[in-house]
Design an enzyme around this catalytic site. Structure first.
Site, mmCIF file in Angstrom:
data_model
loop_
_atom_site.group_PDB
_atom_site.id
_atom_site.type_symbol
_atom_site.label_atom_id
_atom_site.label_comp_id
_atom_site.label_asym_id
_atom_site.label_seq_id
_atom_site.Cartn_x
_atom_site.Cartn_y
_atom_site.Cartn_z
ATOM 1 N N TYR A 39 0.758 -1.290 0.103
ATOM 2 C CA TYR A 39 0.061 -0.193 0.106
ATOM 3 C C TYR A 39 0.884 1.386 -0.027
ATOM 4 C CZ TYR A 39 -3.516 3.530 1.860
ATOM 5 O OH TYR A 39 -4.079 4.562 1.989
ATOM 6 N N GLY A 88 -36.899 13.539 -3.075
ATOM 7 C CA GLY A 88 -37.241 13.852 -4.371
ATOM 8 C C GLY A 88 -37.137 12.683 -5.143
ATOM 9 N N THR A 116 -31.132 11.960 -9.666
ATOM 10 C CA THR A 116 -30.858 13.440 -9.611
ATOM 11 C C THR A 116 -29.678 13.784 -9.213
ATOM 12 O OG1 THR A 116 -32.194 13.691 -7.491
ATOM 13 C CG2 THR A 116 -33.573 14.069 -9.299
#
Length: 354
Positions: free
Chosen positions: A100, A228, A232
């Site tokens: 890593y 909503g 979106t």
């Protein structure tokens, strides 16, 4: 990576130490030499230090330090260098940590000989202090001298083979507590890109005190509820703000990160969201019951939750009057307008006149 919560006492005990210095442009060689001197009493054997660039252009350093004797300290500032404070972790797998560190370095420095740990580590574990120790003394000796999760479980298996075979889940639980997994540096799954993300002005007013500023002592943050249509960009926007706990389909407390700035509950029906009051109310220090795990206390500081819902799963339609009253008192509610998006449309190239 953020440092451990100040609410928890610090203890580091390992022969393999993984350090991350955020926003640190120092030379890896200089940092390595100073770290080598800092751990001289534990007989350093190997160090690798690499400098990498954040996506925002800032530099950070990763280092893996291996010693002959486990580094044992309760001083959280022991590895501070030139005013830079690192995140300190025990390297669960030195091979993976080294890979890593070396994945995309701009500069690297190594000293000594790397010690891969592929099997049960035998090391220089001291002998038992008495000739015929009892079971409790053996277990205390293992806890005191094991330097990794793998070594701890190997020693338990060696000393208590029957208990290891019949009660492995309990030993794994204690191993995870003694040697927590490495938290990799957070990289936003939705970095700034084209099209640009955007939000309503009223939500910008909510962001500053609840995401970007720490809570005042004794006060609580405020959550945000967005309802909503689908597709979106509201999930993409919510996930772009910083380090967070993200839950979709169900709330899984087993992977809860205390260092997260906020939580996201995405597309989970109200009736399937446990501890919704604690999450919406940004409460501190409440107890949860992870699936297949033991009860634990979480959220050591007030943390806001962003709840995202599509119109057909509007939480407010499922609440009793009393629940709705609590919800409105602890949460900013934002109902999307028809056609509203959370991103700006990409700019089309100009058309050539014929």
């Amino acid at each position: 990576m953020a440092s451990s919560s100040s609410n928890r006492s610090f203890l580091h005990r390992n022969a393999n130490t993984f350090l991350t210095y955020p926003h640190c442009p120092e030379n890896p060689e200089i940092i390595s030499q100073k770290l080598w001197d800092l751990v001289a009493r534990w007989n350093p054997l190997y160090i690798v230090c690499a400098r990498e660039a954040h996506r925002d252009g800032n530099m950070h350093l990763h280092a893996l330090l291996q010693t002959d004797k486990p580094v044992r300290t309760t001083d959280a500032r022991i590895f501070d260098i030139e005013g830079f404070h690192p995140n300190i972790q025990s390297a669960k797998s030195v091979n993976k940590v080294r890979d890593y560190i070396l994945k995309e370095p701009l500069a690297v420095f190594e000293r000594g000989t790397f010690i891969p740990r592929k099997s049960c580590f035998q090391g220089n574990t001291p002998p038992f202090p008495k000739k015929n120790p009892n079971k409790d003394e053996i277990m205390a000796h293992i806890i005191s001298h094991a330097t990794s999760k793998q070594e701890y479980l190997c020693l338990v298996r060696k000393e208590f083979p029957y208990d290891w075979a019949t009660k492995l889940q309990y030993f794994e639980y204690s191993a995870n507590k003694l040697f927590p997994d490495i938290q990799e540096e957070f990289i936003s799954p939705h970095p700034p890109s084209s099209p640009d993300l955007l939000c309503n002005e009223s939500i910008k007013d909510w962001l500053q005190p609840n995401i970007y500023q720490p809570a005042d002592e004794g006060s609580r943050k405020q959550s945000l509820y967005i309802v909503g249509p689908t597709r979106t960009g509201k999930s993409t926007w919510a996930r772009s703000l910083g380090l967070h706990n993200y839950w979709q389909n169900n709330v899984d407390w087993s992977s809860y990160n205390e260092d997260a700035i906020y939580n996201i509950v995405d597309d989970i029906p109200f009736k399937y969201c446990p501890c919704w009051k604690q999450l919406v109310g940004c409460q501190k220090e409440f107890v949860v019951n992870p699936k297949y795990g033991k009860k634990k206390k979480v959220q050591m500081k007030s943390k806001p939750t962003i709840i995202l819902a599509n119109s057909d799963e509007d939480w407010m339609k499922e609440m009793t009057p009393g629940q709705l009253e609590y919800f409105e008192a602890n949460c900013m509610i934002y109902v999307m307008s028809p056609g509203e998006k959370w991103y700006s449309p990409p700019q089309l190239p100009p058309t050539e006149e014929v």
